[in-house]
Design a protein around this motif. Structure first.
Motif, PDB file in Angstrom:
ATOM      1  N   SER A 264      -3.223   2.810   0.922  1.00  0.00           N
ATOM      2  CA  SER A 264      -4.200   2.099   1.506  1.00  0.00           C
ATOM      3  C   SER A 264      -5.695   2.898   1.517  1.00  0.00           C
TER       4      SER A 264
ATOM      5  N   ASP B 192       0.832  -1.355   0.103  1.00  0.00           N
ATOM      6  CA  ASP B 192       0.005   0.217   0.023  1.00  0.00           C
ATOM      7  C   ASP B 192       0.831   1.326   0.100  1.00  0.00           C
ATOM      8  N   ASN B 193       2.057   1.030  -0.781  1.00  0.00           N
ATOM      9  CA  ASN B 193       2.734   2.563  -0.560  1.00  0.00           C
ATOM     10  C   ASN B 193       3.214   2.852  -1.963  1.00  0.00           C
TER      11      ASN B 193
ATOM     12  N   SER C 236      -9.672  -4.275   2.351  1.00  0.00           N
ATOM     13  CA  SER C 236     -10.710  -3.393   1.642  1.00  0.00           C
ATOM     14  C   SER C 236     -11.730  -4.342   0.915  1.00  0.00           C
TER      15      SER C 236
ATOM     16  N   HIS D  22      -5.126   1.899  -6.401  1.00  0.00           N
ATOM     17  CA  HIS D  22      -5.644   0.763  -5.547  1.00  0.00           C
ATOM     18  C   HIS D  22      -6.623  -0.059  -6.550  1.00  0.00           C
TER      19      HIS D  22
ATOM     20  N   ARG E  43       0.497   6.881   1.027  1.00  0.00           N
ATOM     21  CA  ARG E  43      -0.077   5.701   1.592  1.00  0.00           C
ATOM     22  C   ARG E  43      -1.258   5.069   0.717  1.00  0.00           C
TER      23      ARG E  43
ATOM     24  N   GLY F 261      -5.250  -7.903   3.407  1.00  0.00           N
ATOM     25  CA  GLY F 261      -5.452  -6.900   3.093  1.00  0.00           C
ATOM     26  C   GLY F 261      -7.202  -6.777   3.437  1.00  0.00           C
TER      27      GLY F 261
ATOM     28  N   ARG G 129      -4.970  -2.752  -8.404  1.00  0.00           N
ATOM     29  CA  ARG G 129      -3.926  -3.671  -7.883  1.00  0.00           C
ATOM     30  C   ARG G 129      -4.448  -5.178  -7.726  1.00  0.00           C
TER      31      ARG G 129
END
Ligand SMILES: Cc1cc2nc3c(=O)[nH]c(=O)nc-3n(C[C@H](O)[C@H](O)[C@H](O)COP(=O)(O)O)c2cc1C
Length: 480
Positions: free
Chosen positions: A349, A145-146, A232, A161, A347, A230, A164
């Motif tokens: 995320s 997440d970076n 989400s 995101h 970040r 993860g 990914r």
């Protein structure tokens, strides 16, 4: 009657799995403040002796797995190296290959991201660990997440995101292709000689098929077990479709863990799998003492040692998106709202980034209600994670979590390395065994057997059985 653990993981959830057993993994924390490296008892974070001591203790305690994270660059805060981290984290697969040689039963889990690694190469290295360890390897699939890692990989190509998890599914499909290319042990004529599989590649910029050869034999467990970390909605859907185990963040409050488990099971069923096909292991920590008061005092000491004044300012600064190092750690939280704009690229995320205002509001409400300083609030939050009490009380609580169906096991982070698992193995494991809630010996030889997972279906077996194959048609994803 045993003393209650603190905090009380309260509600009266019904016991739905009265004979379920507790499972343990150990998460060797790499670089962050969870391990109290400043303590004189702490060893080195890179010395093989540290890893050896922890893995041997875990195997003596019949743990399912030893687990390593991954960081391909040093962590950063607002463009600068995060100087509260301890520098030095050996590559997980290399490290686990060394540990495979000195252990016999324990599973070996390597965290490896799907955003930056080349899938065919990664699949081959994971399969090699699986074969050389006799079927004990697992891959913890993360997306990372970076953005700073992206500067060194993918020719500087960061992935949003939204892209990914699409790429993660394509990468996993390529990996399964590599693993499936090797002839089935049980395959019939023709099927048993397949040694080359062609699958779509993962890169739309240069669309082409990948030709995957059977260079690595199948292990006694078929291929590596798939973990996922993860949180989400996309991460949970990915786990529901593809993973065997979720390494979750929901290990603090039983009601929250039950809600997470229900959500995951819904997604697993929607993906066409039996609801118990994906095991749930939250990260957590255990602190025990001879009496409840002694355990509490020790836990308070642990939390304050983990959360130094500088660490507290850094954690709060990360949510606020600004440098708070000039703030008084013994003073109040910032009165203004977080800066959202600075959170994006650094970040990635989506969940934490989008929730900074909500988190700040919650923290302010708690700090005001309980009259807490910045450091006291972070120490308090740290206290919500973990089980504290006498060995018997902790064993009761862990058993309850598993038997209500909230979790299948726990991924324990020792707060001190290398001795941090001793109390768990010498005191909590026997208490669990007395309750019939922990095995007396390893029953199988592979990680898949320890976790009670079904054998993986190879591509050919899936084709034969008509089982839904979420992996057979990987979708190429665009590369920015
Ligand atoms: C329990 C846990 C452990 C993780 N460990 C790592 C790690 O070792 N290396 C890494 O790059 N990311 C790690 N991640 C972060 C994931 O890479 C993931 O990118 C991040 O959680 C954002 O995904 P999400 O939006 O689905 O939550 C971890 C995440 C979780 C929940």
């Amino acid at each position: 009657m045993t003393a209650p653990t603190t905090p009380p993981h309260a509600p009266d959830a019904p016991i739905t799995r009265p004979r379920a057993q507790v499972h343990f993994g150990v998460f060797f924390q790499g670089v962050n403040h969870t391990t109290i490296w400043s303590d004189p008892e702490s060893g080195s974070q890179t010395d093989f002796a540290s890893f050896e001591r922890v893995v041997r203790t875990a195997e003596r305690g019949l743990f399912d797995a030893f687990f390593l994270g991954e960081g391909l660059r040093l962590r950063e805060t607002r463009g600068r190296i995060h100087d509260l981290d301890v520098v030095g984290r050996p590559d997980a697969i290399t490290q686990l290959a060394a540990l495979a040689a000195i252990t016999e039963r324990i599973g070996l889990v390597a965290t490896q991201n799907t955003t930056y690694h080349d899938p065919a190469d990664l699949a081959r290295r994971l399969a090699s660990l699986d074969v050389l360890s006799g079927g004990r390897a697992a891959w913890n699939v993360v997306t990372t997440d970076n953005a700073w890692t992206g500067e060194n990989f993918r020719r500087g190509g960061y992935l949003d995101h939204a892209d990914r998890y699409e790429r993660a599914a394509a990468v996993l499909a390529v990996a399964r292709g590599v693993w499936d290319a090797f002839p089935d042990a049980t395959g019939g004529a023709g099927e048993g000689t397949v040694a080359r599989v062609t699958v779509p590649g993962t890169d739309l910029r240069t669309p082409r098929d990948l030709v995957l050869d059977a260079t690595t034999p199948r292990s006694p467990q078929g291929h590596p077990v798939i973990f996922q970390a993860g949180d989400s909605p996309q991460g949970r859907d990915f786990a529901a479709a593809h993973a065997d185990v979720i390494f979750s963040r929901h290990g603090a409050v039983l009601a929250d863990a039950l809600g997470f488990a229900a959500d995951v099971r819904r997604r697993v069923v929607a993906a066409g799998r039996p609801e118990d096909d994906v095991k749930i292991f939250p990260g957590t920590a255990i602190v025990v003492g001879d009496t409840p008061a002694e355990a509490e005092e020790k836990a308070r000491w642990v939390r304050r040692a983990q959360v130094t004044p500088a660490t507290a300012l850094s954690i709060v600064g990360n949510i606020w998106g600004e440098d708070l190092s000039s703030y008084d750690p013994d003073g109040p939280l910032p009165a203004h709202d977080p800066v959202v704009a600075e959170l994006g690229g650094e970040r990635g995320s989506a969940t934490t980034g989008a929730r900074t205002h909500e988190i700040a509001r919650q923290w302010r409400a708690v700090a005001e209600a309980e009259n807490l300083s910045i450091r006291e609030l972070v120490v308090r939050n740290a206290g919500e994670r973990g089980f504290t009490g006498t060995p018997e009380a902790v064993a009761d609580e862990l058993t309850r979590w598993v038997r209500t169906g909230a979790v299948d096991g726990f991924n324990l982070s020792p707060w001190i390395v290398p001795s941090g698992l001793d109390d768990v193995v010498d005191r909590v494991v026997p208490a669990l065994q007395e309750r019939g809630a922990y095995p007396a010996a390893y029953e199988g030889g592979t990680l898949r057997e320890h976790l009670g997972l079904r054998a993986p279906l190879t591509r050919r077996a899936r084709d034969r059985s008509g089982v839904l194959d979420a992996d057979s048609e990987p979708t190429p994803v665009p590369v920015p």
